[in-house]
Design an enzyme around this catalytic site. Sequence first.
Site, PDB file in Angstrom:
ATOM      1  N   GLY A  31       0.951  -1.277   0.135  1.00  0.00           N
ATOM      2  CA  GLY A  31      -0.029  -0.051  -0.018  1.00  0.00           C
ATOM      3  C   GLY A  31       0.803   1.201  -0.022  1.00  0.00           C
ATOM      4  N   HIS A  34       2.483   4.357  -5.174  1.00  0.00           N
ATOM      5  CA  HIS A  34       2.831   5.633  -5.860  1.00  0.00           C
ATOM      6  C   HIS A  34       2.836   5.212  -7.386  1.00  0.00           C
ATOM      7  CE1 HIS A  34       6.491   3.268  -5.779  1.00  0.00           C
ATOM      8  NE2 HIS A  34       6.514   3.557  -4.223  1.00  0.00           N
ATOM      9  N   HIS A  37       4.248   1.606  -8.224  1.00  0.00           N
ATOM     10  CA  HIS A  37       3.349   0.514  -7.777  1.00  0.00           C
ATOM     11  C   HIS A  37       2.426   0.533  -9.197  1.00  0.00           C
ATOM     12  CE1 HIS A  37       4.161   1.301  -3.501  1.00  0.00           C
ATOM     13  NE2 HIS A  37       4.312   0.062  -3.455  1.00  0.00           N
ATOM     14  N   GLN A  61       7.667  -9.532   7.969  1.00  0.00           N
ATOM     15  CA  GLN A  61       8.992  -8.985   7.239  1.00  0.00           C
ATOM     16  C   GLN A  61       9.641  -7.700   7.787  1.00  0.00           C
ATOM     17  OE1 GLN A  61       6.733  -8.203   3.348  1.00  0.00           O
ATOM     18  NE2 GLN A  61       8.443  -6.737   3.213  1.00  0.00           N
ATOM     19  N   GLY A 147       8.851  -5.048  -8.543  1.00  0.00           N
ATOM     20  CA  GLY A 147       9.729  -4.137  -9.185  1.00  0.00           C
ATOM     21  C   GLY A 147      11.126  -4.473  -8.814  1.00  0.00           C
ATOM     22  N   GLN A 153      15.064  -8.907  -3.816  1.00  0.00           N
ATOM     23  CA  GLN A 153      13.687  -9.432  -3.365  1.00  0.00           C
ATOM     24  C   GLN A 153      13.285 -10.261  -4.414  1.00  0.00           C
ATOM     25  OE1 GLN A 153      10.145  -7.657  -1.254  1.00  0.00           O
ATOM     26  NE2 GLN A 153       9.534  -7.114  -3.303  1.00  0.00           N
ATOM     27  N   SER A 185       9.419   5.528  -3.483  1.00  0.00           N
ATOM     28  CA  SER A 185       9.347   4.388  -2.452  1.00  0.00           C
ATOM     29  C   SER A 185       8.168   5.025  -1.276  1.00  0.00           C
ATOM     30  CB  SER A 185      10.626   4.524  -1.654  1.00  0.00           C
ATOM     31  OG  SER A 185      10.127   3.667  -0.421  1.00  0.00           O
ATOM     32  N   ARG A 187       8.235   4.731   1.570  1.00  0.00           N
ATOM     33  CA  ARG A 187       8.916   5.490   2.651  1.00  0.00           C
ATOM     34  C   ARG A 187       9.332   6.846   2.521  1.00  0.00           C
ATOM     35  NH1 ARG A 187      10.579  -0.036   2.986  1.00  0.00           N
ATOM     36  NH2 ARG A 187      10.175  -0.952   5.131  1.00  0.00           N
TER      37      ARG A 187
END
Length: 282
Positions: A31, A34, A37, A61, A147, A153, A185, A187
Amino acid sequence: MKVIRTEAEWKPIWTAIFKEDKSLGFVPTMGALHQGHLDLVAKSTAAMDFTVVSIFVNPTQFNSSEDFQKYPQTLEADLALLESAGADFVFVPSVATLYPQPTYLRFDFGNLEQVLEGEFRPGHFNGVGLVVAKLFHIIQPTCAFFGQKDLQQVAVIKRLVQDLSFGLSIEVVPTRREKDGLAMSSRNQRLSPAERQQAVLLYSQLLLAKERLLAGEPWSMVLADTKLAFSTAANCQLEYFALLHPETFKIFDTFRTDRPQSICIAAFVGQVRLIDNLPIIA
Ligand code: AMP
């Protein structure tokens, strides 16, 4: 666009899709969406008959409870963005739905969890593996979209899919950046205006390193200068800056032009930990 909250709600939809022999694209997210995504969603809607996006801030995680508590949650805005992006379904499970009881299973991703994100965020990839495996079992997509921003990942997910024989394909989508180069991101929302400006240092150091390596400068000098640039920048703390093989994550101490190599970086800008990467030789 339909919002689904439980596996029971999803099953009849899945059955109808596969009875018609249609393809299903899946975009897992946490979620606070941006454009990065939405690029994944666009890839899926272009290639697949149906697209399902999941929104779930996965507690297993996070290796820092503060990072988990402060992770931005913007469900209403996310649903509006997904609706206009053309997603067909959004899966928004609760923690109790995905983790009805404590989990005991532990993954071992070999060297992938011993370096970089694996080393600095112990347990992180185990949590990623758990939640992605659960989501793949529930959603059962034809193809899942991830991504390139989270390069390690991607390597972990590909290993998961291969080792556990999930019969699905993985598509990797290039990193979407802000105008000044900062990788988008969720964040980034936590950066103050001053930190937001400083955060461009991650990408500018990646670009500079690429230019210097391709001009023949040794990796050791490039690395030393990057560390120096971070040590003299206000508010920024470098965690790692590593030259590696983008699939095996073998770390190199010299640059060569005859093998695939990327640079991965992680750094704190203020209290916010950011990651990025750049292919040097594809
Ligand atoms: P997250 O919500 O951060 O877990 O990310 C969900 C998916 O979006 C992951 O596959 C990420 O790699 C991908 N993603 C996050 N940021 C970007 C970006 N700036 N460009 C492309 N993909 C991204």
